[in-house]
Scaffold this motif. Sequence first.
Motif, short mmCIF file in Angstrom:
data_model
loop_
_atom_site.label_atom_id
_atom_site.label_comp_id
_atom_site.label_asym_id
_atom_site.label_seq_id
_atom_site.Cartn_x
_atom_site.Cartn_y
_atom_site.Cartn_z
N LYS A 69 10.06 48.09 4.67
CA LYS A 69 10.97 47.10 4.07
C LYS A 69 10.28 45.75 3.95
N GLN A 70 9.05 45.76 3.45
CA GLN A 70 8.23 44.57 3.26
C GLN A 70 7.67 44.55 1.85
N GLY A 71 7.14 43.41 1.46
CA GLY A 71 6.43 43.30 0.19
C GLY A 71 7.27 42.68 -0.91
N PRO A 72 6.72 42.68 -2.12
CA PRO A 72 7.38 42.00 -3.24
C PRO A 72 8.71 42.61 -3.65
N LEU A 73 8.98 43.84 -3.29
CA LEU A 73 10.26 44.46 -3.64
C LEU A 73 11.40 43.99 -2.75
N THR A 74 11.11 43.17 -1.76
CA THR A 74 12.14 42.69 -0.83
C THR A 74 12.60 41.27 -1.14
N VAL A 75 12.04 40.63 -2.15
CA VAL A 75 12.37 39.24 -2.44
C VAL A 75 12.88 39.09 -3.87
N SER A 76 13.55 37.99 -4.12
CA SER A 76 14.02 37.71 -5.47
C SER A 76 12.85 37.23 -6.33
N ALA A 77 13.10 37.07 -7.60
CA ALA A 77 12.04 36.65 -8.51
C ALA A 77 11.59 35.21 -8.25
N GLY A 78 12.52 34.34 -7.94
CA GLY A 78 12.17 32.94 -7.73
C GLY A 78 11.86 32.64 -6.28
N HIS A 79 10.61 32.35 -5.97
CA HIS A 79 10.22 32.07 -4.59
C HIS A 79 10.46 30.62 -4.19
N ALA A 80 10.49 29.73 -5.15
CA ALA A 80 10.68 28.32 -4.84
C ALA A 80 11.51 27.68 -5.94
N ALA A 81 12.35 26.75 -5.55
CA ALA A 81 13.19 26.04 -6.53
C ALA A 81 13.38 24.61 -6.06
N ALA A 82 13.72 23.76 -6.99
CA ALA A 82 13.98 22.36 -6.66
C ALA A 82 15.02 21.80 -7.62
N PHE A 83 15.90 20.98 -7.10
CA PHE A 83 16.82 20.21 -7.93
C PHE A 83 16.21 18.82 -8.06
N VAL A 84 16.00 18.37 -9.28
CA VAL A 84 15.26 17.12 -9.52
C VAL A 84 16.04 16.21 -10.47
N ARG A 85 15.71 14.92 -10.39
CA ARG A 85 16.23 13.94 -11.34
C ARG A 85 15.18 13.76 -12.43
N THR A 86 15.61 13.81 -13.66
CA THR A 86 14.66 13.64 -14.77
C THR A 86 14.40 12.17 -15.07
N ARG A 87 15.23 11.28 -14.53
CA ARG A 87 15.04 9.83 -14.68
C ARG A 87 15.35 9.16 -13.35
N PRO A 88 14.60 8.16 -12.95
CA PRO A 88 14.79 7.53 -11.64
C PRO A 88 16.16 6.88 -11.46
N GLU A 89 16.80 6.42 -12.53
CA GLU A 89 18.08 5.72 -12.38
C GLU A 89 19.27 6.65 -12.11
N LEU A 90 19.08 7.95 -12.21
CA LEU A 90 20.17 8.89 -11.93
C LEU A 90 20.45 8.95 -10.44
N LYS A 91 21.73 9.08 -10.09
CA LYS A 91 22.11 9.16 -8.68
C LYS A 91 21.98 10.58 -8.14
N ARG A 92 22.14 11.57 -9.02
CA ARG A 92 22.09 12.97 -8.60
C ARG A 92 21.10 13.75 -9.47
N PRO A 93 20.58 14.85 -8.96
CA PRO A 93 19.70 15.69 -9.79
C PRO A 93 20.43 16.20 -11.02
N ASP A 94 19.72 16.30 -12.12
CA ASP A 94 20.31 16.81 -13.34
C ASP A 94 19.54 18.00 -13.92
N ALA A 95 18.55 18.48 -13.18
CA ALA A 95 17.78 19.64 -13.65
C ALA A 95 17.37 20.49 -12.45
N GLN A 96 17.10 21.74 -12.74
CA GLN A 96 16.61 22.66 -11.71
C GLN A 96 15.29 23.23 -12.19
#
Length: 126
Positions: A34-61
């Motif tokens: 029960k190890q290896g690439p068949l045990t994980v989802s496709a996306g190993h890393a994700a981030a919620f980011v702001r596309t402009r510095p003046e935004l208070k909350r992230p608007d993109a993933q």
Amino acid sequence: MRTFWRCCKAITLNDDMMSLRRMALMGLRYFLFKQGPLTVSAGHAAAFVRTRPELKRPDAQLYFINFSTAKRAGSCTGTRLHLRRVAAPGRVARLGTYPLRGPAAAPAIRYNYLATENDRRVMIEG
């Protein structure tokens, strides 16, 4: 928006999927341990980011996927592209629809997530 990268060494999931031997080893590793690439989802890393510095909350993933396909929803075999980064709007301004056309018919899914100028800007800046 999707971007792709090539890997210099044959160590990616795409390389594994282009080899019957490596695919068999992946399946065996999963079955036995029960190890290896068949045990994980496709996306190993994700981030919620702001596309402009003046935004208070992230608007993109952003998310990073450990394989790539030559086309959307395709098989990862037969392509030399190895890693993929995807950007998606996090707070879309307009919602999609999925009208039902009867019990036997597939719904007509209309994503509509790029219907506004802001959604398109987030995709470009993300």
